[in-house]
Design a protein around this motif. Sequence first.
Motif, short mmCIF file in Angstrom:
data_model
loop_
_atom_site.label_atom_id
_atom_site.label_comp_id
_atom_site.label_asym_id
_atom_site.label_seq_id
_atom_site.Cartn_x
_atom_site.Cartn_y
_atom_site.Cartn_z
N SER A 24 0.84 -1.17 0.00
CA SER A 24 0.00 0.00 0.00
C SER A 24 0.88 1.23 0.00
O SER A 24 2.05 1.18 0.33
N PHE A 37 -9.22 -15.39 -5.91
CA PHE A 37 -9.49 -14.10 -5.29
C PHE A 37 -9.66 -14.22 -3.78
O PHE A 37 -9.29 -13.32 -3.04
N LEU A 38 -10.19 -15.37 -3.33
CA LEU A 38 -10.30 -15.54 -1.89
C LEU A 38 -8.91 -15.56 -1.23
O LEU A 38 -8.72 -15.04 -0.14
N LEU A 58 -6.30 -13.99 -2.26
CA LEU A 58 -5.84 -12.60 -2.19
C LEU A 58 -6.44 -11.89 -0.98
O LEU A 58 -5.76 -11.12 -0.30
N VAL A 59 -7.72 -12.16 -0.74
CA VAL A 59 -8.36 -11.56 0.43
C VAL A 59 -7.62 -11.99 1.70
O VAL A 59 -7.34 -11.18 2.58
N ILE A 114 -4.34 -10.05 2.04
CA ILE A 114 -4.50 -8.62 2.34
C ILE A 114 -5.06 -8.42 3.74
O ILE A 114 -4.62 -7.54 4.48
N MET A 119 -20.00 -14.12 -0.90
CA MET A 119 -19.38 -13.22 -1.87
C MET A 119 -19.42 -11.79 -1.35
O MET A 119 -18.44 -11.06 -1.39
N LEU A 120 -20.61 -11.42 -0.89
CA LEU A 120 -20.80 -10.06 -0.40
C LEU A 120 -19.89 -9.81 0.80
O LEU A 120 -19.22 -8.78 0.90
N MET A 139 -17.08 -11.32 1.56
CA MET A 139 -15.68 -11.25 1.15
C MET A 139 -15.37 -9.92 0.48
O MET A 139 -14.34 -9.30 0.74
N GLY A 140 -16.27 -9.47 -0.40
CA GLY A 140 -16.07 -8.19 -1.06
C GLY A 140 -16.00 -7.08 -0.05
O GLY A 140 -15.11 -6.21 -0.10
N ALA A 141 -16.91 -7.11 0.91
CA ALA A 141 -16.95 -6.05 1.91
C ALA A 141 -15.69 -6.07 2.77
O ALA A 141 -15.10 -5.03 3.06
N LEU A 184 -12.71 -7.26 1.90
CA LEU A 184 -11.56 -6.82 1.09
C LEU A 184 -11.56 -5.29 0.94
O LEU A 184 -10.54 -4.62 1.17
N LEU A 185 -12.72 -4.74 0.57
CA LEU A 185 -12.79 -3.29 0.37
C LEU A 185 -12.54 -2.56 1.68
O LEU A 185 -11.83 -1.55 1.71
N LEU A 239 -8.76 -2.78 2.56
CA LEU A 239 -7.96 -1.94 1.65
C LEU A 239 -8.13 -0.46 1.98
O LEU A 239 -7.20 0.33 1.88
N ARG A 240 -9.32 -0.09 2.41
CA ARG A 240 -9.61 1.32 2.62
C ARG A 240 -9.14 1.78 3.99
O ARG A 240 -8.47 2.79 4.12
N TYR A 248 -9.26 6.43 -3.55
CA TYR A 248 -7.95 6.01 -4.07
C TYR A 248 -7.40 7.00 -5.08
O TYR A 248 -6.20 7.12 -5.24
N PHE A 286 -16.25 -8.82 -6.33
CA PHE A 286 -16.95 -9.71 -5.39
C PHE A 286 -18.35 -9.19 -5.07
O PHE A 286 -19.33 -9.93 -5.10
N ALA A 298 -21.98 -10.77 -6.02
CA ALA A 298 -23.01 -11.12 -5.05
C ALA A 298 -24.32 -10.44 -5.40
O ALA A 298 -25.38 -11.07 -5.37
#
Lengths: 234, 442, 335
Positions: B2, B356-357, B359-360, B363, B420-421, B423-425, B427-428, B431-432, C103, C122, C126
């Motif tokens: 980062s 991708f999982l 990678l999660v 990170i 999925m949701l 994991m996406g949440a 990861l985001l 990262l943030r 970003y 992701f 979903a």
Amino acid sequence: MSYLNASEMTGGYGKADILHSCTLTVEKGEIAVIVGPNGAGKSTAMKAVFGMLSLREGKVTLDGVDITGLSPQDRVKKGMGFVPQVNNVFPTMTVEENLEMGAFIRDDDFAGTMEQVYELFPILKEKRRQNAGELSGGQRQQVAVGRALMTQPKLLMLDEPTAGVSPIVMDELFDRIIEVARTGISILMVEQNARQALEIADKGYVLVQGANKYTDTGQALLADPEVRRTFLGG
Amino acid sequence: MSTTRQPGGSSAIRAPLFFAIMAVLILFEGFSSGWNSALGILNMGLLSAIMALGVNMQWGYAGLFNAGAMGFLALGGLAPVLISMPPTPGAFKAGGPGIMLAFFIAIVAVLAAVWIWRNLTGRLRGLAVTAVLIVGFFVYRWAFDPAVAAIEAINPSAQGNLGGLGLPTLISWPVGAVLAAGAAWLVGKTALGLRSDYLAIATLGIAEILVAVLKNEQWLDRGVLNVNGIPRPWPVPYEIDLQNSPDFVAKAQSWGMDPQLASTITVKLAYLLLFVVVLAVLIWLTQKALKSPWGRMMRAIRDNEISAAAMGKNVTRRHLQIFVLGSAVIGLAGAMMISLDGQMTPTSYNPLRYTFLILVMVIVGGSGNNWGSILGGVLIWYVWVKAGDWGPDIMAALASPFPEGGFKEHLIQSAPHMRMLVMGAILLGVLRFSPRGLLPEK
Amino acid sequence: MDLINALVAITNYVIIPATAYGAQLALGALGVTLIYSILRFSNFAHGDTMAFGTGIVILITWGFQAMGISLGPLPTALLALPFGIIVTAALMLGTDKVVYQYYRKVRAAPVVMVMVSVGVMFVMNALTRFLIGVDQINFDDGARFVINARQWREMTGLSEPLTLRSTQVITVVTAIITVAALFWFLGKTRTGKSMRAYSDNEDLALLSGIDPNRVVAVTWIITGALATIAGTLYGLDKSFKAFTYFQLLLPIFASAIVGGIGNPVGAIAGGFVISFSEVGLTYAWKKVVTYLIPNWQPDGLVQLLSTDYKYAVSFTILILVLIFKPTGLFKGKIV
């Protein structure tokens, strides 16, 4: 009060100051040139005038109005034009589109201004449908100056406009710059080719380590034996 | 990796604390849902940790985005099939020479094309290369097709593939690493040194293709027919043997355990032991590498490629090195996973789950921190499994205010997509708000 | 006669399907290339954006069908398309606000942006699954054929059949309209020109008073529209399945890079290069060969590559371009 009055500018990019109480003034229709050795802070001084770095001390006024706190974009609206040294055109856009983008902040009809630019730089009219990236170095500089003129600035700032062009092209560019100044636009220019630039300058600033060292008319500086010896190579 | 470095908290207690939380979660799972379930999650979590270690070498040490971990994992999984399955009688004799000839032809054609490309100039060059490749392709197919047909004709209901060498499963693990490393070398050689996201796109592609090969080349691994009964690695026993052993049954009963339950747990514990040993060796090696001059140089390159190149470091070569090493670790994990499952099912490779999982995991655990990858691997795997378990309950709760009918049913049915949701949440969010992860790199 | 039959077979099995597929890829690649040239990263969420947009279009199509609204011989989905675009564009703008904006502010490295787009992928994945599930869905309810095999035979008297499906015609016509509109927008309007200026030289664009937030917002809206159109056309022509759309990411990226990433003309050319290679290499040429060489019956299907390996074609072309011409066929930009 001068048209542009940048007084006692002190500041830099990080913690260390690059400019030390540097003062630059330009009158209406006058050509002012900043010269000096490498690393003297010439470009930095000009960027400070344009608001691209924040000053710790000092202030900048244009036509009597304090613009010290304004962003570069807002200074463009107040009548400043800036031509960066490199990357100063939109390479995959045509010459005409480059000029249009220069006039982006204008809401009125800018066809007349474009005509004036074409009069000043006839080669651009000829090549107006060609992409700017395909032009020669000198022609690109003309596009860059033309783009900056599209906002009808009162003060045009040029960062080393002749860097990397041949001597013939350089002479031609200087001729154009004199013509621009004759239309009443003030010019502030940083130059590596100090001797030639001072020849066309109404006023010259010699900067050393971010501070004013000599300030006089161009001719007087060229005649000054001390300046000649140290900065113009004899 | 980062760009913003936040002040790392008191990392001395941070790591033990998070590992303790993880242990509590696993223990809780054991007491609430049984030890089979807990050990199952832990074993797969440890495998995920190994995969994450490999990805961390690429992303964490070097800032390389491998969007094809699934491919290297799948390729590594081919090793147990080829090494430890018993050979198919007659298959090698029927098709082996043909396939070897075909590969030989392919290699010769490619080498000839490369030679022509290097030594000719002008328009002739392109034509000659094309001609050599086209002719080479047809000659290759001429040798390859009958050999494949011959192999696939042998006992197609149970075999129909080349079979393996019948060697111990443990040997197949390093072979899996080597297979993955070879593929990584080929991809890295072409895609590294270009823009950073080109590697991501190229790896995304190679992963799809490697899985397509596993799905379609029946002579190799029976394709979608799956390979079953892949032998377990030494010293993992089989449940049925344990249950038939009077000693084991007596011992289980003396501990007051049902022999059947005891046997499944013993098997899982044996796997656990193996995985812990491999993981320990890997972490010892990676930590040593990270602290060596080589590791420092890697991180210097990651943090400022231009200045590292200016200091005379061959950035592309270093990147290739780390990319191949990281992929080898992923391949190793792939081979281990297949020997844990005991079967090869090419259709189960899904990029969201296996690329991708992972990678999660890296990170969230903390890019560049090996312990972080282990934590992230186990923790995220736990959340992934649990999000699947809890999804329907949560959804049912969320849907309760709605009237009975199509919409409510739709909501409850779509619960499996919750993960999925989630994991996406995650990861985001990481990262943030915490780009250095749970265990930041020192 | 055999020569004509061979040409008809090639048209029927290669040229027509590859043209339709190429148009779909081109629209997808245009979206990827726009994001790349304005926001300067490879958007891994693009496939799932296409899936989301198509999912919305399908839901609205079902709504129209339930209300009894239809377009006659044209699929109802075309009527639903504008609404799908609005919803998808709104989602894009929301995503930018919640995710990407930060970003840009911290000037994150492109590879970090790519990672962020994986997170978005992701979530979009979903969302699409919540909306419409994971199953295969056919939502084409218009007329099936413009020319069917029987009409063709009556028209020409040739033994080799040729069919032209209406979705293929719709794909190509819609793609032409979309691309024309996009190029008009980029080339003739003030906003479009400011986008090109921003892509060309960000600093100078800022200096010229171009508002970056506006440029980015317009880019997301156009990307949302392109993704929805591309996804809907693909779904009409073949069928909708969320995972297939994720897999389309590879040929789409390959198209954009082959053409020269960041270059819209390149994206379109790349789409057709990929589609013709893919269809041409996976087509069984046996029929054509038998027409052309009368006294020879080939043993196999004369198929160069099994259809299962169609992604290998995109990948191989991608790798060849990366090795020999990393800037692509039309000069793209390497940021």
